[in-house]
Design an enzyme around this catalytic site. Structure first.
Site, PDB file in Angstrom:
ATOM      1  CB  CYS A   1     -23.556 -41.544 -10.578  1.00  0.00           C
ATOM      2  SG  CYS A   1     -23.122 -39.932  -9.909  1.00  0.00           S
TER       3      CYS A   1
ATOM      4  CG  HIS B   1     -24.393 -37.575 -14.769  1.00  0.00           C
ATOM      5  ND1 HIS B   1     -25.110 -38.740 -14.610  1.00  0.00           N
ATOM      6  CD2 HIS B   1     -23.486 -37.554 -13.746  1.00  0.00           C
ATOM      7  CE1 HIS B   1     -24.679 -39.375 -13.539  1.00  0.00           C
ATOM      8  NE2 HIS B   1     -23.701 -38.678 -12.989  1.00  0.00           N
TER       9      HIS B   1
ATOM     10  CB  CYS C   1     -17.667 -44.025 -11.947  1.00  0.00           C
ATOM     11  SG  CYS C   1     -18.014 -42.517 -12.874  1.00  0.00           S
TER      12      CYS C   1
END
Lengths: 428, 452
Positions: free
Chosen positions: A92, A384, A415
């Site tokens: 990510c 996301h 994160c």
């Protein structure tokens, strides 16, 4: 050799609205979405046929055929075919890491301009054939005689026809990311109510940002979507309270629901970075500069640290290097992988024991002004698509800082799977 | 979106059939392509009166490489254009000279031929007789336009005594294929500083043009033509049309600017964008603004709800007023010699059943343009309106067959226009050489029978 470094400018960005998995972008590939996103950026800044220094992007879920995803997207875009490109992947953190890489080359004078981006699809995800089937097929292709071929095929078993889908789970623990985060949420005592409140604020902030036209020069519609599909402008704590927990459900007091966790999403983003001179020559604005960045990793397997807590470690290093405190920021962009991730991270920075024992600090970093947090919404509302989140945040924060005026500072904290974190400072 | 009937009427069998049935025969119009000559054959220039502009006309033609025949008596081929300088007349007697020149000349006019008449303004006449003669020319030209076949057009330029320098640009437009669908129009010129030396192929080179509603249809065509003529186009449309807008911007090498022109801060954001960006490598600001964004929300007046009325007014009229005022107020944003072109509509001139809101907004645009023209002239700028008639677009393709066929035939060219016809007219008004065209309403309607 470049005599000295310079701070890379963020000129602007573009993304497509983020879609929920298997929805509006179900038929779009990573390359399709990244190409469309680059073309939207090209249109916004008049880069048709132009060569930028480098395009750096990546995807977390990636087909084998996409080994050169970014370069192929560049070739399919309106950028000059003489624009080099390479892929990166840091889960990510991919999008933000890509921006850092581009900014660093600009800082060193190795390039004058570059585009950082990311894309992910959970709809057009790569399926791999069963590992043993793969071995059979490799043996078959190297067999020379009929007998060898038959022997190879004799190894096929029905179970081998089941494809292997990518899993949103940690390879070393087998736990889903949400289940990892549920452990962290419990350890830090993050309440269901606090998570739902943060979620509502994310939706309301994102909706308000759309309403005031904030995304008019950040988002380009794609395949019929004009806004993020996951956005629920009318959501409320009451509505979210009705959802059943989906992670950490072994615990009777499980708190994490489909509402306060990000959904699987599809989408892409891109950010245009440059030297100030490059932007000035083309009459393009400078929204902000990328001041500095830091990565960190934690041992979530054996070290007793939460999977998504690495940014808590990266930020103090970044602050110390830049002589700043956690309170020296006008805006904070803490990626909402889960509402509890944000809340646990903020709580850790306020916790004297954590800051002393884990971060080695004399005093806790302290609390932040929550009204400065994710002011235009974040991943809980927008969705996301893993590698696309960094580009979304960098462009939005840069614009927010630009609107606020010169000398404003913003902190980004993202994160990532594998116990990693990428953080950065932007300044207008 | 092709014109099936025009294609039939121009085919072998179809042509015979159409001829025998006495049906109209719409022509394939001569439209401009880059590199095309001004005219495809010789021209003739006549006078009816003292003719103070004859030399100017001859020079414009010769500079463009057009052969100017000494007179119509010459035995020869087809004429591509017939120009009559009717300035300097004293009374109806001069009209006889116009008739005597035009009749044999028009008989020899070739396909997509041009008749262009230049006249003095009736309002400046010394006597009723002189005014009558000048006004008479309007009736003459409009009737010639209706008589011409095979794609021919007839238009009238009204040239005040001090506006001779304004003549060349408009003359070139009306003779060229750019004016294919502009027919039966009267354009009044004014005295202006007309910059010398315009690049015929890229007259807008180095200019920045804002085109609203540029994602599709007529707006996309305007963006293409203005870019073809050399301008950097800032293509504007609502955020929801941003993907189409980006395609247009990328096709023409412009930039996409997603903006809802009715947003409360739209004008402020447009001004800020034009200040912040340095498009086309020139200083901040804008040279050409095309207010094209428009919507229809049709209903009979008695059934009209407030939302339909208000949304049409907001997009079609109020946004044009607000954006223009903001550009005028913002120091240095509207650059010297600026051109503002506002898209009106035939409905705004003739009215249209079910379009009280739309027609009101589009008539309002005409009022706005006329009222603002003097202020624009003071700063060496112009503001004009273009009123399209029946233009073949995605929108008209959805009309019922009968309505569409009738709508497209009731004009002197017996066919619908194309978006590019509107775009070419707007691009012409955007040129430096159109400095003497201000406060005008140019219809792009093939001389529609509606509102004529």
């Amino acid at each position: 050799m470049a005599p000295q470094t310079r701070k890379a400018a963020i000129v602007g960005g573009n993304r497509i609205p983020f879609a929920r998995s298997n929805s509006a972008y179900a038929q779009a590939s990573n390359q399709d979405m990244l190409t469309a996103t680059l073309d939207g950026l090209v249109a916004r800044f008049g880069l048709q046929g132009q060569q930028v220094g480098e395009v750096v992007a990546g995807a977390v879920l990636k087909h084998a055929r996409d080994f050169n995803l970014t370069r192929e997207a560049v070739l399919g875009s309106r950028l000059s075919a003489a624009t080099p490109a390479y892929d990166v992947q840091q889960a990510c953190g991919t999008g933000l890491e890509a921006a850092v890489l581009v900014a660093n080359k600009i800082a060193l004078g190795q390039i004058e301009s570059g585009i950082a981006g990311g894309v992910d699809t959970t709809s057009d995800a790569p399926l791999a054939i069963h590992d043993e089937m793969r071995r059979v097929l490799i043996a078959l292709s190297s067999a020379r005689t009929l007998r060898q071929r038959l022997e190879a095929l004799a190894g096929v078993r029905p179970g081998m026809f089941v494809p292997e889908a990518p899993r949103n789970a940690e390879p070393r623990t087998g736990l889903a990311m949400g289940d990892h985060q549920a452990i962290t949420a419990r350890e830090w005592g993050i309440s269901r109510e606090a998570q739902d409140e943060l979620t509502v604020r994310s939706h309301h902030n994102l909706a308000a940002a759309y309403e005031r036209g904030f995304f008019d020069d950040l988002v380009t519609p794609y395949l019929g979507l004009t806004r993020d599909e996951n956005l629920r402008p009318d959501t409320s704590v009451e509505k979210l309270a009705k959802l059943e927990p989906v992670f950490g459900t072994g615990d009777p007091d499980a708190t994490m629901t489909a509402g306060n966790s990000t959904p699987l999403s599809d989408g892409a983003s891109a950010v245009l970075l440059a030297s100030d001179a490059w932007a000035a020559e083309r009459g393009l604005p400078v929204l902000a500069h990328l001041v500095d960045a830091q990565t960190a990793a934690v041992d979530h397997v054996h070290g007793g640290e939460g999977l998504l807590m690495a940014p808590a470690y990266a930020v103090p290093v970044l602050l110390a290097r830049n002589g700043l405190t956690l309170q020296d920021f006008d805006f904070y962009e803490v990626h909402e992988a889960f509402a509890s991730t944000v809340l646990a991270t903020l709580k850790a920075w306020e916790d004297p024991a954590f800051c002393k024992e884990r971060l080695g600090l004399d005093a806790p970093l302290g609390a932040i002004d929550r009204s400065r947090l994710n002011v235009n919404g974040s991943s809980l509302a927008a969705g996301h698509p893993f590698a696309a989140t960094g580009g979304r945040i960098v462009a939005s924060l840069a614009k927010q800082l630009h609107e606020a005026g010169p000398g404003r500072r913003g902190l980004i904290s993202i994160c990532a799977a594998g116990g990693q974190g990428v953080v950065a400072i932007l300044e207008s | 979106m092709g014109d099936w009937y025009r294609d039939l009427a121009n085919s072998g069998v179809g042509s015979t059939l159409v001829g025998q049935l006495g049906l109209p025969r719409p022509a394939v119009l001569r439209r401009y392509e880059p590199g095309a000559p001004l005219l495809t054959g010789p021209a003739v220039v006549g006078t009816a009166g003292a003719g103070r502009l004859r030399e100017t006309l001859t020079r414009v033609l010769e500079d463009a490489g057009v052969t100017v025949l000494p007179g119509v008596d010459d035995d020869g081929g087809r004429l591509a254009a017939v120009l009559l300088d009717a300035t300097g007349g004293t009374g109806p007697a001069d009209l006889a000279a116009a008739y005597e020149f035009l009749a044999p000349a028009v008989r020899r006019l070739g396909p997509s031929g041009r008749v262009l008449v230049l006249a003095d303004p009736p309002s400046d006449a010394d006597s009723p007789a002189q005014a009558a003669a000048r006004q008479a020319l309007e009736g003459l030209v409009r009737s010639v336009a209706k008589e011409l076949r095979n794609g021919g057009t007839a238009n009238l330029l009204v040239v005040p005594a001090d506006a001779g320098a304004s003549v060349p640009g408009p003359v070139r437009f009306f003779l060229s294929g750019r004016s294919a669908y502009v027919d039966g129009q009267v354009v009044r010129l004014t005295a202006a500083d007309v910059p010398a030396g315009e690049d015929a192929e890229r007259p807008l080179a180095g200019k920045v043009a804002v085109v609203t509603g540029a994602a599709r249809g007529i707006g996309a065509s305007i963006a293409r033509v203005v870019a073809r003529d050399g301008a950097h186009v800032v293509a504007v449309d609502v955020p929801a049309a941003g993907d189409k807008l980006a395609e247009v911007a990328n096709e023409i090498g412009g930039t996409a600017f997603q903006l809802d022109v009715t947003a409360p801060d739209a004008a402020q954001r447009l001004v800020a964008h034009l200040r912040e960006r340095r498009h086309a490598g020139v200083g901040p600001g804008v040279d050409v603004v095309v207010h094209n964004a428009g919507i229809t929300r049709d209903k009979l007046l008695v059934n009209m709800d407030a939302a339909r009325w208000n949304s049409v007014m907001a997009v079609n009229l109020q946004a044009q007023l607000d954006l223009t005022q903001a550009l005028l107020d913002a120091d240095g944003v509207l650059r010297p010699g600026a051109r503002v072109v506002c898209v009106s509509s035939q409905s705004g001139i003739a009215g249209n059943r079910g379009q009280t809101n739309y027609a009101a907004s589009k008539a309002g645009v005409i009022g706005m343009v006329r009222a603002w023209a003097p202020a624009f002239a003071e700063r060496g700028a112009t503001i004009n309106a273009v009123a399209p008639g029946f233009i073949v677009t995605e929108m008209t393709a959805k009309m019922p067959f009968g309505t569409r066929e009738i709508g497209s035939r009731i004009n002197s060219l017996q066919q619908g226009g194309l978006p590019v016809d509107v775009a070419e007219t707007i691009a012409w008004l955007s040129r430096p050489s159109a400095a003497g065209v201000n406060g005008q309403v140019v219809r792009v309607c093939g001389q529609s029978f509606l509102g004529a």
